[in-house]
Design a protein around this motif. Structure first.
Motif, PDB file in Angstrom:
ATOM      1  N   THR A 174      38.809  46.785  32.442  1.00 22.06           N
ATOM      2  CA  THR A 174      38.115  45.854  33.328  1.00 22.06           C
ATOM      3  C   THR A 174      36.913  45.274  32.593  1.00 22.06           C
ATOM      4  OG1 THR A 174      36.760  47.620  34.301  1.00 22.06           O
ATOM      5  CG2 THR A 174      38.818  47.049  35.434  1.00 22.06           C
ATOM      6  N   GLY A 176      33.726  41.814  32.788  1.00 24.45           N
ATOM      7  CA  GLY A 176      32.986  40.937  33.681  1.00 24.45           C
ATOM      8  C   GLY A 176      33.049  39.468  33.336  1.00 24.45           C
ATOM      9  N   SER A 177      33.806  39.114  32.301  1.00 22.48           N
ATOM     10  CA  SER A 177      33.912  37.707  31.921  1.00 22.48           C
ATOM     11  C   SER A 177      35.113  37.510  31.011  1.00 22.48           C
ATOM     12  CB  SER A 177      32.650  37.237  31.196  1.00 22.48           C
ATOM     13  OG  SER A 177      32.544  37.854  29.922  1.00 22.48           O
ATOM     14  N   ASP A 194      39.498  40.807  34.918  1.00 23.49           N
ATOM     15  CA  ASP A 194      38.154  40.313  35.198  1.00 23.49           C
ATOM     16  C   ASP A 194      37.807  40.678  36.639  1.00 23.49           C
ATOM     17  OD1 ASP A 194      35.819  38.920  35.731  1.00 23.49           O
ATOM     18  OD2 ASP A 194      36.448  37.091  34.709  1.00 23.49           O
ATOM     19  N   TYR A 195      36.960  41.699  36.796  1.00 22.47           N
ATOM     20  CA  TYR A 195      36.669  42.196  38.134  1.00 22.47           C
ATOM     21  C   TYR A 195      35.873  41.206  38.981  1.00 22.47           C
ATOM     22  CZ  TYR A 195      32.140  43.518  36.078  1.00 22.47           C
ATOM     23  OH  TYR A 195      30.915  43.494  35.436  1.00 22.47           O
ATOM     24  N   THR A 196      35.325  40.163  38.362  1.00 20.37           N
ATOM     25  CA  THR A 196      34.616  39.139  39.142  1.00 20.37           C
ATOM     26  C   THR A 196      35.592  38.165  39.804  1.00 20.37           C
ATOM     27  OG1 THR A 196      34.374  37.544  37.319  1.00 20.37           O
ATOM     28  CG2 THR A 196      32.692  39.273  37.522  1.00 20.37           C
ATOM     29  N   LYS A 197      36.840  38.204  39.350  1.00 21.76           N
ATOM     30  CA  LYS A 197      37.832  37.261  39.879  1.00 21.76           C
ATOM     31  C   LYS A 197      39.068  37.941  40.464  1.00 21.76           C
ATOM     32  CE  LYS A 197      36.603  33.708  36.459  1.00 21.76           C
ATOM     33  NZ  LYS A 197      37.097  32.882  35.321  1.00 21.76           N
ATOM     34  N   GLU A 198      39.333  39.172  40.065  1.00 23.39           N
ATOM     35  CA  GLU A 198      40.560  39.847  40.472  1.00 23.39           C
ATOM     36  C   GLU A 198      40.269  41.231  41.026  1.00 23.39           C
ATOM     37  OE1 GLU A 198      44.012  38.891  37.521  1.00 23.39           O
ATOM     38  OE2 GLU A 198      42.227  39.282  36.323  1.00 23.39           O
ATOM     39  N   ASN A 199      41.163  41.717  41.872  1.00 23.65           N
ATOM     40  CA  ASN A 199      41.125  43.092  42.362  1.00 23.65           C
ATOM     41  C   ASN A 199      41.900  43.959  41.369  1.00 23.65           C
ATOM     42  OD1 ASN A 199      42.303  45.478  43.783  1.00 23.65           O
ATOM     43  ND2 ASN A 199      41.064  44.694  45.474  1.00 23.65           N
ATOM     44  N   GLN A 321      24.510  41.972  29.559  1.00 18.58           N
ATOM     45  CA  GLN A 321      25.069  40.804  28.878  1.00 18.58           C
ATOM     46  C   GLN A 321      25.592  41.119  27.478  1.00 18.58           C
ATOM     47  OE1 GLN A 321      25.418  37.850  30.580  1.00 18.58           O
ATOM     48  NE2 GLN A 321      24.765  39.228  32.221  1.00 18.58           N
TER      49      GLN A 321
END
Length: 333
Positions: A174, A176-177, A194-199, A321
């Motif tokens: 997993t 973040g980008s 990408d955990y910001t967009k997908e489960n 970051q």
């Protein structure tokens, strides 16, 4: 500063990076079985941030200074030691790495891998000891199994991806980008989420055709517990090594743990004995150091910071970051 003194980073009061400052302290005295190392580089890790905040006190008898991994040159060693003055080693410390000199139990030291520099060597101990302990000693990862690594682009994650892949596992991570995902793929990850967009549960279910993964290396703790349970296969193993998502999980379905025969474990290295850490060091030297020497595995270094920029380094790590390791340079002190 006289010959018995050194520069070191201290924490004035528990709090933010602004509490870090350079001070003059006595060079540490070695206890029985310890070597004294002149530190050339030190790794920066999340436990350092926690200790700076007052949330991760050092074990009894350990140095109160920050710094859990170093690379440098042996200054003094016991007469019975395998190390001699001038030997270049990296070490998993019990604390005290943010300083010109550090006393370390000799079992926790390893020679620099072939052709490594101080920065690369300093990026190894904390992450590789942790990953080996949890994936291979506790998690019993075998070739042909699948593993999900949370925080794939961090210091732990980048080491775990490379180790798992080199030992024959299918690796998912997993991130973040998209940029961090590409980094993980270059290191060997078979797929990234990408955990910001997908489960990640949905994706793991799809990727594994509803079987789940055999092992999960988790840095989130409570926030991910239920989702991790749903992502594991039968007889799966969950290794929790950090609590970035909290320590108390609510509404956990224990029946899933029982019916899937799951093993949930956690570990922290710092309070363990030097003998235990020495056991891990020997395993790394046997199984991993040859891979490092051949450059089949290499630490990913995000940035190297001058000693007097330690505050900036902590700020960047807290921001999340970065990708890979961050290193303090003490070579010119």
């Amino acid at each position: 500063m006289n010959a018995q003194q050194m520069k070191a980073i201290i924490v004035q009061n528990p709090g933010g990076p602004e509490e870090l400052m350079i001070n003059i302290l006595p060079i540490p005295q070695c206890a029985s079985g310890e070597v004294l190392i002149r530190v050339l580089a030190a790794g920066i890790n999340r436990p350092d941030l926690m200790q700076r905040k007052g949330l991760y006190p050092p074990p009894k008898g350990a140095s109160p200074l920050l710094g859990l991994e170093i690379a440098g040159e042996i200054v003094t060693a016991p007469s019975s030691s395998i190390f001699q003055s001038g030997d270049r080693v990296c070490a998993l410390t019990n604390g005290g790495g943010y300083a010109q000199y550090c006393a370390v139990p000799e079992q926790q030291c390893l020679p620099w891998p072939k052709d490594f520099n101080a920065y690369e060597a300093a990026a190894l101990p904390e992450t590789f000891f942790t990953v080996w302990t949890n994936l291979f000693e506790i998690g019993k990862l075998q070739a042909g199994e699948s593993v999900l690594i949370h925080g794939g682009s961090g210091g732990i994650g980048t080491a775990a991806i490379q180790l798992a892949k080199n030992f024959g596992a299918t690796v998912y991570a997993t991130v973040g980008s998209q940029e961090k995902g590409e980094i993980c793929k270059k290191l060997g990850a078979d797929d990234v989420i990408d955990y910001t967009k997908e489960n990640f549960v949905t994706r793991i279910t799809e990727i594994t055709e509803k079987k789940g993964v055999q092992i999960i290396l988790d840095i989130m703790g409570a926030a991910y517990l239920n989702a991790n349970i749903d992502s594991l296969s039968e007889d799966g193993r969950l290794a929790i090594i950090s609590f970035q998502g909290g320590i108390k999980a609510n509404d956990v379905n224990l029946a899933k743990i029982v019916t899937k025969r799951l093993t949930i474990c956690g570990s922290t290295l710092r309070p363990r004995s030097s003998d235990f850490k020495g056991h891990i060091a020997k395993a790394l030297y046997e199984h991993v150091w040859p891979l490092l020497a051949m450059r089949k595995i290499s630490p990913l270094i995000h940035q190297i910071f001058p000693f007097n920029e330690v505050r900036k380094a902590h700020e960047i790590m807290e921001s999340g970051q970065h990708s890979g390791k961050m290193i303090l340079d003490l070579s010119d002190l």
